[in-house]
Design a protein around this motif. Structure first.
Motif, PDB file in Angstrom:
ATOM      1  N   ASN A  85       0.805  -1.235   0.000  1.00 54.86           N
ATOM      2  CA  ASN A  85       0.000   0.000   0.000  1.00 54.86           C
ATOM      3  C   ASN A  85       0.832   1.277   0.000  1.00 54.86           C
ATOM      4  O   ASN A  85       0.526   2.233   0.707  1.00 54.86           O
ATOM      5  N   VAL A  86       1.887   1.316  -0.791  1.00 56.94           N
ATOM      6  CA  VAL A  86       2.708   2.527  -0.844  1.00 56.94           C
ATOM      7  C   VAL A  86       2.303   3.389  -2.041  1.00 56.94           C
ATOM      8  O   VAL A  86       1.803   2.886  -3.046  1.00 56.94           O
ATOM      9  N   PRO A  87       2.508   4.708  -1.944  1.00 51.72           N
ATOM     10  CA  PRO A  87       2.146   5.581  -3.071  1.00 51.72           C
ATOM     11  C   PRO A  87       3.047   5.395  -4.278  1.00 51.72           C
ATOM     12  O   PRO A  87       2.628   5.621  -5.413  1.00 51.72           O
ATOM     13  N   VAL A  88       4.305   4.993  -4.042  1.00 48.37           N
ATOM     14  CA  VAL A  88       5.239   4.705  -5.127  1.00 48.37           C
ATOM     15  C   VAL A  88       6.107   3.537  -4.678  1.00 48.37           C
ATOM     16  O   VAL A  88       6.591   3.513  -3.544  1.00 48.37           O
ATOM     17  N   MET A  89       6.287   2.542  -5.543  1.00 48.15           N
ATOM     18  CA  MET A  89       7.078   1.369  -5.170  1.00 48.15           C
ATOM     19  C   MET A  89       8.562   1.724  -5.186  1.00 48.15           C
ATOM     20  O   MET A  89       9.105   2.119  -6.215  1.00 48.15           O
ATOM     21  N   PRO A  90       9.255   1.576  -4.048  1.00 44.09           N
ATOM     22  CA  PRO A  90      10.662   1.963  -4.003  1.00 44.09           C
ATOM     23  C   PRO A  90      11.585   0.868  -4.516  1.00 44.09           C
ATOM     24  O   PRO A  90      11.245  -0.315  -4.523  1.00 44.09           O
ATOM     25  N   ASP A  91      12.765   1.274  -4.918  1.00 41.08           N
ATOM     26  CA  ASP A  91      13.883   0.375  -5.135  1.00 41.08           C
ATOM     27  C   ASP A  91      14.589   0.266  -3.785  1.00 41.08           C
ATOM     28  O   ASP A  91      15.019   1.261  -3.214  1.00 41.08           O
ATOM     29  N   ASP A  92      14.721  -0.952  -3.263  1.00 43.60           N
ATOM     30  CA  ASP A  92      15.291  -1.106  -1.926  1.00 43.60           C
ATOM     31  C   ASP A  92      16.747  -0.663  -1.859  1.00 43.60           C
ATOM     32  O   ASP A  92      17.240  -0.335  -0.774  1.00 43.60           O
ATOM     33  N   GLY A  93      17.449  -0.628  -2.994  1.00 40.33           N
ATOM     34  CA  GLY A  93      18.789  -0.057  -3.000  1.00 40.33           C
ATOM     35  C   GLY A  93      18.782   1.406  -2.590  1.00 40.33           C
ATOM     36  O   GLY A  93      19.685   1.872  -1.880  1.00 40.33           O
ATOM     37  N   ASP A  94      17.758   2.152  -3.019  1.00 39.72           N
ATOM     38  CA  ASP A  94      17.624   3.551  -2.608  1.00 39.72           C
ATOM     39  C   ASP A  94      17.443   3.668  -1.099  1.00 39.72           C
ATOM     40  O   ASP A  94      17.944   4.608  -0.469  1.00 39.72           O
ATOM     41  N   LEU A  95      16.700   2.733  -0.505  1.00 43.09           N
ATOM     42  CA  LEU A  95      16.424   2.796   0.930  1.00 43.09           C
ATOM     43  C   LEU A  95      17.703   2.590   1.739  1.00 43.09           C
ATOM     44  O   LEU A  95      17.917   3.258   2.757  1.00 43.09           O
ATOM     45  N   VAL A  96      18.553   1.672   1.293  1.00 44.40           N
ATOM     46  CA  VAL A  96      19.836   1.474   1.978  1.00 44.40           C
ATOM     47  C   VAL A  96      20.721   2.703   1.811  1.00 44.40           C
ATOM     48  O   VAL A  96      21.406   3.125   2.758  1.00 44.40           O
ATOM     49  N   ASP A  97      20.695   3.314   0.653  1.00 46.11           N
ATOM     50  CA  ASP A  97      21.567   4.462   0.412  1.00 46.11           C
ATOM     51  C   ASP A  97      21.118   5.721   1.158  1.00 46.11           C
ATOM     52  O   ASP A  97      21.867   6.716   1.195  1.00 46.11           O
ATOM     53  N   LEU A  98      19.949   5.691   1.769  1.00 46.38           N
ATOM     54  CA  LEU A  98      19.542   6.785   2.642  1.00 46.38           C
ATOM     55  C   LEU A  98      20.209   6.712   4.011  1.00 46.38           C
ATOM     56  O   LEU A  98      20.283   7.722   4.727  1.00 46.38           O
ATOM     57  N   VAL A  99      20.697   5.544   4.399  1.00 47.93           N
ATOM     58  CA  VAL A  99      21.230   5.369   5.753  1.00 47.93           C
ATOM     59  C   VAL A  99      22.318   6.375   6.098  1.00 47.93           C
ATOM     60  O   VAL A  99      22.272   7.012   7.158  1.00 47.93           O
ATOM     61  N   PRO A 100      23.340   6.589   5.247  1.00 47.66           N
ATOM     62  CA  PRO A 100      24.356   7.574   5.633  1.00 47.66           C
ATOM     63  C   PRO A 100      23.842   9.014   5.662  1.00 47.66           C
ATOM     64  O   PRO A 100      24.503   9.888   6.240  1.00 47.66           O
ATOM     65  N   LEU A 101      22.686   9.265   5.061  1.00 43.60           N
ATOM     66  CA  LEU A 101      22.075  10.595   5.190  1.00 43.60           C
ATOM     67  C   LEU A 101      21.359  10.728   6.531  1.00 43.60           C
ATOM     68  O   LEU A 101      21.310  11.813   7.104  1.00 43.60           O
ATOM     69  N   TYR A 102      20.786   9.641   7.009  1.00 49.10           N
ATOM     70  CA  TYR A 102      20.187   9.648   8.344  1.00 49.10           C
ATOM     71  C   TYR A 102      21.257   9.723   9.432  1.00 49.10           C
ATOM     72  O   TYR A 102      21.058  10.355  10.471  1.00 49.10           O
ATOM     73  N   ALA A 103      22.357   9.009   9.209  1.00 51.66           N
ATOM     74  CA  ALA A 103      23.390   8.870  10.238  1.00 51.66           C
ATOM     75  C   ALA A 103      24.771   9.000   9.597  1.00 51.66           C
ATOM     76  O   ALA A 103      25.422   8.006   9.289  1.00 51.66           O
ATOM     77  N   PRO A 104      25.240  10.229   9.376  1.00 51.94           N
ATOM     78  CA  PRO A 104      26.551  10.417   8.738  1.00 51.94           C
ATOM     79  C   PRO A 104      27.711   9.865   9.552  1.00 51.94           C
ATOM     80  O   PRO A 104      28.729   9.471   8.994  1.00 51.94           O
TER      81      PRO A 104
END
Length: 292
Positions: free
Chosen positions: A252-271
């Motif tokens: 039920n997501v508005p846009v289906m993500p690529d899970d590679g993108d989700l992992v690559d957000l980690v260093p933006l959350y926690a540099p």
């Protein structure tokens, strides 16, 4: 009778992420669906997922570099938690789970789940996924699990936090808020819901937060960089009480993500690598009691 909608499947070929997850990294919020002939979907489900079985689940984590996982039993399987406990039994200690339970579960049934690797139970406060919880039943269930070392996992929008804050503050067990309270990234860090979420995290040491589901929060779309400030604010506020996960296969997501993108957000959350170690490895090992 209204037909039950079928939701889209996950991304068919998620890319390998650029960011390399550290050893012991845990996806603390993910699901397994089916196969339906072995793990039936309940008739009263709000949606029908395409099967996303254990084999697909393992392949996804192998590609991402995830070593541990916490499987959250999702609404379509109702109160039948076998899809989770069977996966845990085959994981060699790498998986834990969050169950769906109700007031009919007695001491023996709950203890069986504990022995099968379940570490908490989930309650959903979203009308689109069914009725709001019966709060008297909620209180009775919490009382029953308090001696197990479990926590409660709450899919609670940040817009409702102020209403539920007194009850949350008085809970006798830790609780985890899913998906950063599903705030709206376009409304900024000072939106009332996110301020209420931050205040609760600051004021109650029982409160944990999952830095998950940027695809639900983003208004900019992939790769969801507009969500990074929200994740970073939570990580910096409570570095010992934040968790990361994918929410695969993304129901039920508005846009289906690529899970590679989700992992690559980690260093933006926690540099800071030390914060990443807490977010990905140390915090989930502690809360979900992985045996190191």
């Amino acid at each position: 009778m209204t037909p039950v909608p079928t939701i889209p499947p996950p991304h068919p070929d998620p890319r390998a992420p650029s960011f390399k997850l550290p050893p012991g990294s845990c996806d603390t919020h993910c699901h397994i669906f089916g196969p339906g002939e072995r793990y039936p979907y309940v008739p009263e489900r709000p949606y029908t997922p395409p099967d996303a079985p254990l084999e697909m689940f393992r392949a996804l984590h192998d590609r991402l570099g995830v070593e541990r996982a916490v499987i959250v039993n999702a609404t379509p399987h109702g109160r039948d938690n076998r899809v989770v406990t069977d996966a845990i039994a085959q994981s060699g200690g790498r998986y834990k789970g969050i169950a769906n339970v109700d007031d009919s579960f007695g001491e023996r049934e709950l203890r069986d789940l504990l022995e099968a690797g379940i570490e908490g139970c989930r309650f959903t406060f979203l009308p689109r996924l069914g009725q709001m919880p019966d709060m008297s039943a909620f209180d009775r269930i919490v009382e029953r699990i308090a001696g197990f070392g479990w926590h409660v996992d709450l899919y609670l929008p940040a817009t409702l936090i102020q209403e539920f804050r007194p009850r949350l503050m008085s809970l006798p067990v830790p609780y985890v808020l899913d998906h950063m309270g599903v705030v709206d990234a376009s409304q900024g860090l000072d939106q009332p819901g996110f301020v209420a979420l931050m205040d609760l995290v600051r004021d109650d040491e029982k409160c944990w937060v999952k830095v998950t589901c940027p695809e639900r929060i983003s208004r900019g779309g992939p790769p969801f960089h507009d969500v990074a400030p929200f994740g970073r604010a939570l990580v910096e506020l409570a570095p010992d009480r934040v968790l990361w996960g994918t929410d695969w296969p993304h129901p039920n997501v508005p846009v289906m993500p690529d899970d590679g993108d989700l992992v690559d957000l980690v260093p933006l959350y926690a540099p800071d690598p030390a914060l990443r170690q807490k977010l990905l490895v140390d915090n989930p090992a502690r809360l979900f009691r992985f045996d190191d």
